[in-house]
Design a protein around this motif. Structure first.
Motif, PDB file in Angstrom:
ATOM      1  N   PHE A 295       0.861  -1.182   0.000  1.00 26.24           N
ATOM      2  CA  PHE A 295       0.000   0.000   0.000  1.00 26.24           C
ATOM      3  C   PHE A 295       0.902   1.238   0.000  1.00 26.24           C
ATOM      4  CE2 PHE A 295      -1.924  -3.488   2.334  1.00 26.24           C
ATOM      5  CZ  PHE A 295      -3.128  -3.643   1.669  1.00 26.24           C
ATOM      6  N   ARG A 347      -8.008   1.139   6.682  1.00 17.47           N
ATOM      7  CA  ARG A 347      -8.298   1.575   5.317  1.00 17.47           C
ATOM      8  C   ARG A 347      -7.638   0.658   4.293  1.00 17.47           C
ATOM      9  NH1 ARG A 347      -7.186   6.836   7.289  1.00 17.47           N
ATOM     10  NH2 ARG A 347      -5.246   6.920   6.067  1.00 17.47           N
ATOM     11  N   CYS A 348      -6.426   0.212   4.617  1.00 12.23           N
ATOM     12  CA  CYS A 348      -5.728  -0.710   3.718  1.00 12.23           C
ATOM     13  C   CYS A 348      -6.471  -2.038   3.622  1.00 12.23           C
ATOM     14  CB  CYS A 348      -4.299  -0.938   4.202  1.00 12.23           C
ATOM     15  SG  CYS A 348      -3.213   0.506   4.028  1.00 12.23           S
ATOM     16  N   GLU A 351      -9.437  -1.491   1.408  1.00  7.94           N
ATOM     17  CA  GLU A 351      -9.009  -1.360   0.012  1.00  7.94           C
ATOM     18  C   GLU A 351      -8.710  -2.732  -0.598  1.00  7.94           C
ATOM     19  OE1 GLU A 351      -4.950   0.197  -2.118  1.00  7.94           O
ATOM     20  OE2 GLU A 351      -5.815   1.460  -0.526  1.00  7.94           O
ATOM     21  N   GLU A 352      -8.062  -3.593   0.199  1.00  8.77           N
ATOM     22  CA  GLU A 352      -7.735  -4.940  -0.301  1.00  8.77           C
ATOM     23  C   GLU A 352      -8.991  -5.767  -0.501  1.00  8.77           C
ATOM     24  OE1 GLU A 352      -4.452  -7.596  -1.355  1.00  8.77           O
ATOM     25  OE2 GLU A 352      -4.844  -5.449  -1.260  1.00  8.77           O
ATOM     26  N   SER A 355     -10.582  -4.776  -3.744  1.00 12.65           N
ATOM     27  CA  SER A 355      -9.818  -5.230  -4.923  1.00 12.65           C
ATOM     28  C   SER A 355      -9.999  -6.711  -5.196  1.00 12.65           C
ATOM     29  CB  SER A 355      -8.330  -4.920  -4.733  1.00 12.65           C
ATOM     30  OG  SER A 355      -7.783  -5.723  -3.712  1.00 12.65           O
TER      31      SER A 355
END
Length: 357
Positions: A295, A347-348, A351-352, A355
């Motif tokens: 990230f 947040r990471c 996000e993953e 995706s």
């Protein structure tokens, strides 16, 4: 004895351990134990990028389809290739069917008294591992459909003498042991020139190379050697770093594009293709950062990634579950750490998750 003075397979020793010693000029030896099975060990220090093993393929095929054209009826080849395509795993169907036809032609030559062809077949049967016949991980229905298409396309003189069971036994060997070269992995490693991509794609069986164990952080890689009508295709094994005497040789079984996947997807691919759950240093090593899952760090200079592999020590665990099990993310440049409770870490994770959907 040098590798190129050994002659054809009829001149090779029937003992695989002796063949390893000859092909490596004594630099390697075959080991065997309950944990690793058969494997290769260095007998002396091996230096980075030196050629430690030179091995011609005992069976091969190319996208040039030389053997396919000899063994099959021309009018049936195109339809067969259209009906069966393995592009999902990067395999070239022309080269793949060419390997089968090479074996079929070897059998024909052996029946006519060719000792070299007989030697190849005997060693293929003796040296290569294959999945259990009742393995649930082998799609036998799909396998049968593929082999029936090939059998129907054979010229009459071969069709009468080759059984589906013979083709199935060969396919079981190929599933576990076939090596495909395209040139791309060498370019990624910076180990060869771009001209390598212009070479023919080929697949082959290499009995000594097949003894090398898997690792997602390997100490060796394969390179194409010279090719000739006499020896077919030659595989070179070269260390990625210096290897000490007594150290086991490892290489990555996965296709080059899957080698850059995170831990859990790599493990799933290995389970599907080779039927084992990987616990190499790249999957469980605490000092190996998960570089395939990165990230953007707020410092703006480099990647923020888990400091250890995102893997859970159990089959079937998801990549996201492995990432959630991490306690922090670390920037590879500024070295700042963000623990699992931080907003940035959460947040990471979000996000993953997006995706992956």
């Amino acid at each position: 004895m040098s590798w190129d003075s050994l002659g054809g397979p009829e001149a090779w020793p029937s003992d695989l351990a002796k063949l390893v010693s000859q092909r490596s000029d004594g630099a390697l030896k075959m080991g065997e134990d309950p944990q690793f099975g058969r494997h290769l060990l260095a007998t002396r220090k091996l230096t980075r990028e030196s050629i430690v093993l030179k091995e011609p393929a005992i069976l091969w095929g190319t996208e040039g389809a030389i053997f396919l054209r000899k063994a099959c009826r021309k009018e049936d080849v195109e339809g067969m290739l259209d009906a069966w395509d393995r592009n999902d795993d990067g395999t070239n169907p022309l080269a793949h069917f060419d390997v089968f036809c090479h074996y079929i032609l070897l059998q024909d030559a052996a029946r006519k008294g060719d000792k070299g062809a007989s030697a190849r077949i005997q060693r293929i049967d003796a040296w290569f591992c294959r999945p259990d016949q009742d393995s649930e991980k082998v799609d036998r229905a799909a396998q049968t459909d593929k082999l029936k298409m090939l059998h129907r396309a054979l010229k009459s003189e071969h069709k009468k003498k080759v059984t589906l069971e013979t083709l199935r036994q060969l396919d079981d060997v190929l599933m576990r042991n076939l090596e495909e070269f395209t040139g791309a992995p060498c370019l990624l490693l910076g180990a060869c020139k771009p001209a390598a991509l212009g070479r023919r794609r080929y697949q082959g069986l290499f009995p000594c190379k097949d003894l090398i164990s898997h690792s997602c952080r390997p100490n060796c890689h394969t390179m194409p050697g010279p090719e000739s009508e006499d020896s077919g295709f030659v595989m070179h094994i070269m260390p990625l770093r210096d290897i000490e005497a007594g150290e086991q040789l490892t290489w990555n079984y996965l296709p080059y594009y899957k080698q850059f996947w995170p831990t859990q997807p790599r493990r799933e691919a290995l389970e599907q293709g080779w039927h084992f759950f990987c616990r190499c240093d790249g999957c469980v090593g605490e000092s190996s950062a998960e570089l395939a899952c990165t990230f953007k760090c707020p410092c703006g200079e480099a990647e923020l990634c888990p400091p250890s592999p995102c893997g859970l020590d159990r089959p079937g665990a998801s990549h996201l579950a492995g990432l959630q099990n991490q306690t922090k993310l670390v920037c590879r440049t500024c070295r700042k750490e963000y623990d699992g409770k931080s907003d940035l870490f959460q947040r990471c994770l979000a996000e993953e998750a997006v995706s992956m959907n």
